[in-house]
Design a protein around this motif. Sequence first.
Motif, PDB file in Angstrom:
ATOM      1  N   THR A 126       0.893  -1.102   0.029  1.00  0.00           N
ATOM      2  CA  THR A 126       0.123  -0.035   0.066  1.00  0.00           C
ATOM      3  C   THR A 126       0.866   1.165  -0.035  1.00  0.00           C
ATOM      4  O   THR A 126       0.383   2.304  -0.399  1.00  0.00           O
ATOM      5  CB  THR A 126      -0.917  -0.010   1.207  1.00  0.00           C
ATOM      6  OG1 THR A 126      -0.186   0.103   2.179  1.00  0.00           O
ATOM      7  CG2 THR A 126      -1.841  -1.142   1.181  1.00  0.00           C
ATOM      8  N   TRP A 127       2.222   1.402   0.493  1.00  0.00           N
ATOM      9  CA  TRP A 127       2.771   2.401   0.600  1.00  0.00           C
ATOM     10  C   TRP A 127       4.125   2.460  -0.266  1.00  0.00           C
ATOM     11  O   TRP A 127       4.790   3.374  -0.531  1.00  0.00           O
ATOM     12  CB  TRP A 127       3.208   2.863   2.042  1.00  0.00           C
ATOM     13  CG  TRP A 127       4.052   2.017   2.921  1.00  0.00           C
ATOM     14  CD1 TRP A 127       3.390   1.231   3.550  1.00  0.00           C
ATOM     15  CD2 TRP A 127       5.307   2.139   3.279  1.00  0.00           C
ATOM     16  NE1 TRP A 127       4.270   0.364   4.194  1.00  0.00           N
ATOM     17  CE2 TRP A 127       5.561   1.247   4.232  1.00  0.00           C
ATOM     18  CE3 TRP A 127       6.087   2.932   2.966  1.00  0.00           C
ATOM     19  CZ2 TRP A 127       6.797   0.952   4.833  1.00  0.00           C
ATOM     20  CZ3 TRP A 127       7.431   2.957   3.649  1.00  0.00           C
ATOM     21  CH2 TRP A 127       7.775   1.726   4.532  1.00  0.00           C
ATOM     22  N   TYR A 128       4.541   1.187  -0.694  1.00  0.00           N
ATOM     23  CA  TYR A 128       5.726   0.968  -1.473  1.00  0.00           C
ATOM     24  C   TYR A 128       5.316   0.912  -2.849  1.00  0.00           C
ATOM     25  O   TYR A 128       4.674  -0.120  -3.397  1.00  0.00           O
ATOM     26  CB  TYR A 128       6.465  -0.214  -1.090  1.00  0.00           C
ATOM     27  CG  TYR A 128       7.522  -0.107  -0.229  1.00  0.00           C
ATOM     28  CD1 TYR A 128       8.821   0.239  -0.183  1.00  0.00           C
ATOM     29  CD2 TYR A 128       7.369  -0.620   1.157  1.00  0.00           C
ATOM     30  CE1 TYR A 128       9.894   0.391   0.504  1.00  0.00           C
ATOM     31  CE2 TYR A 128       8.348  -0.620   2.232  1.00  0.00           C
ATOM     32  CZ  TYR A 128       9.488  -0.247   1.794  1.00  0.00           C
ATOM     33  OH  TYR A 128      10.593  -0.191   2.841  1.00  0.00           O
ATOM     34  N   ALA A 129       5.764   1.902  -3.802  1.00  0.00           N
ATOM     35  CA  ALA A 129       5.315   1.868  -5.194  1.00  0.00           C
ATOM     36  C   ALA A 129       5.691   0.430  -5.955  1.00  0.00           C
ATOM     37  O   ALA A 129       4.898   0.031  -6.728  1.00  0.00           O
ATOM     38  CB  ALA A 129       5.659   3.082  -6.113  1.00  0.00           C
TER      39      ALA A 129
ATOM     40  N   LEU B 235       3.596   6.956   2.700  1.00  0.00           N
ATOM     41  CA  LEU B 235       3.371   6.628   4.101  1.00  0.00           C
ATOM     42  C   LEU B 235       2.642   7.770   4.739  1.00  0.00           C
ATOM     43  O   LEU B 235       1.689   7.613   5.401  1.00  0.00           O
ATOM     44  CB  LEU B 235       4.646   5.698   4.515  1.00  0.00           C
ATOM     45  CG  LEU B 235       4.336   5.203   6.088  1.00  0.00           C
ATOM     46  CD1 LEU B 235       3.374   4.257   6.374  1.00  0.00           C
ATOM     47  CD2 LEU B 235       5.865   4.961   6.484  1.00  0.00           C
ATOM     48  N   LYS B 236       3.483   8.666   4.699  1.00  0.00           N
ATOM     49  CA  LYS B 236       3.151   9.786   5.393  1.00  0.00           C
ATOM     50  C   LYS B 236       1.713  10.255   5.055  1.00  0.00           C
ATOM     51  O   LYS B 236       0.739  10.551   5.760  1.00  0.00           O
ATOM     52  CB  LYS B 236       4.042  10.896   5.056  1.00  0.00           C
ATOM     53  CG  LYS B 236       3.773  12.403   5.978  1.00  0.00           C
ATOM     54  CD  LYS B 236       4.876  13.525   5.439  1.00  0.00           C
ATOM     55  CE  LYS B 236       4.547  14.798   5.718  1.00  0.00           C
ATOM     56  NZ  LYS B 236       4.916  15.005   7.098  1.00  0.00           N
ATOM     57  N   GLU B 237       1.371  10.379   3.845  1.00  0.00           N
ATOM     58  CA  GLU B 237       0.071  10.756   3.147  1.00  0.00           C
ATOM     59  C   GLU B 237      -0.798   9.548   3.773  1.00  0.00           C
ATOM     60  O   GLU B 237      -2.027   9.921   3.955  1.00  0.00           O
ATOM     61  CB  GLU B 237       0.031  10.798   1.770  1.00  0.00           C
ATOM     62  CG  GLU B 237      -1.318  11.194   1.068  1.00  0.00           C
ATOM     63  CD  GLU B 237      -1.110  11.151  -0.408  1.00  0.00           C
ATOM     64  OE1 GLU B 237      -1.541  10.464  -1.091  1.00  0.00           O
ATOM     65  OE2 GLU B 237      -0.286  12.042  -0.934  1.00  0.00           O
ATOM     66  N   THR B 238      -0.551   8.583   3.828  1.00  0.00           N
ATOM     67  CA  THR B 238      -1.477   7.261   4.314  1.00  0.00           C
ATOM     68  C   THR B 238      -1.938   7.588   5.964  1.00  0.00           C
ATOM     69  O   THR B 238      -3.144   7.363   6.279  1.00  0.00           O
ATOM     70  CB  THR B 238      -0.918   6.206   3.939  1.00  0.00           C
ATOM     71  OG1 THR B 238      -0.654   5.799   2.709  1.00  0.00           O
ATOM     72  CG2 THR B 238      -1.984   4.870   4.379  1.00  0.00           C
ATOM     73  N   LEU B 239      -0.822   7.794   6.625  1.00  0.00           N
ATOM     74  CA  LEU B 239      -1.187   7.846   7.907  1.00  0.00           C
ATOM     75  C   LEU B 239      -1.496   9.119   8.449  1.00  0.00           C
ATOM     76  O   LEU B 239      -2.122   9.187   9.819  1.00  0.00           O
ATOM     77  CB  LEU B 239       0.287   7.388   8.733  1.00  0.00           C
ATOM     78  CG  LEU B 239       0.831   5.903   8.505  1.00  0.00           C
ATOM     79  CD1 LEU B 239       2.002   5.555   9.200  1.00  0.00           C
ATOM     80  CD2 LEU B 239      -0.370   4.981   8.873  1.00  0.00           C
ATOM     81  N   GLU B 240      -1.187  10.239   7.856  1.00  0.00           N
ATOM     82  CA  GLU B 240      -1.683  11.455   8.560  1.00  0.00           C
ATOM     83  C   GLU B 240      -3.097  11.759   8.153  1.00  0.00           C
ATOM     84  O   GLU B 240      -3.569  11.465   7.214  1.00  0.00           O
ATOM     85  CB  GLU B 240      -0.690  12.715   8.003  1.00  0.00           C
ATOM     86  CG  GLU B 240       0.758  12.717   8.632  1.00  0.00           C
ATOM     87  CD  GLU B 240       1.399  13.898   8.355  1.00  0.00           C
ATOM     88  OE1 GLU B 240       1.122  14.511   7.343  1.00  0.00           O
ATOM     89  OE2 GLU B 240       2.405  13.856   8.949  1.00  0.00           O
TER      90      GLU B 240
END
Length: 155
Positions: free
Chosen positions: A40-43, A149-154
């Motif tokens: 989900t966060w590693y392209a 990852l930052k965009e997913t978690l914030e």
Amino acid sequence: MDADSEEDAVMAVDVLVETTIHRSPAEVSAYAGDPTNAPTWYANIRSVEWRTEPPVRVGSRMDFVAQFLGRRLAYTYEVVEWVTGERLVMRTADGPFPMETTYTWEPVGEGGTRMTLRNRGNPSGFSRVAAPVMERAMRRATTKDLARLKETLEP
């Protein structure tokens, strides 16, 4: 070369990137430290399948399939260090490019986390010649991955 001197050898590829995520280290490490979430966060990671039963612990093994520089790469990571909420170190147990990946999570500011992602490896054969190109591509990719990852978690 024995295992100790091999670990001490200078790595031909060594990429370290970091970001600050406005979530607690416990939240960031719980998500990022779970290999199931990697696609989900590693392209470049297409899939992860556990060889051992979750959750993550020293000795856990997972099969990863990635697409990198136009090539399909399949490899198995083994967890060699796990400090809940602080550090995760995985090494390839097999695959085309011996690699060690380290995640660290440190508290920063008001409830934030500084996450670092380091990939080190010793390519052989043709990969050794291409190491500088691989290192630049890995730096670009991991910088984007941490942004995702930052965009997913914030919030």
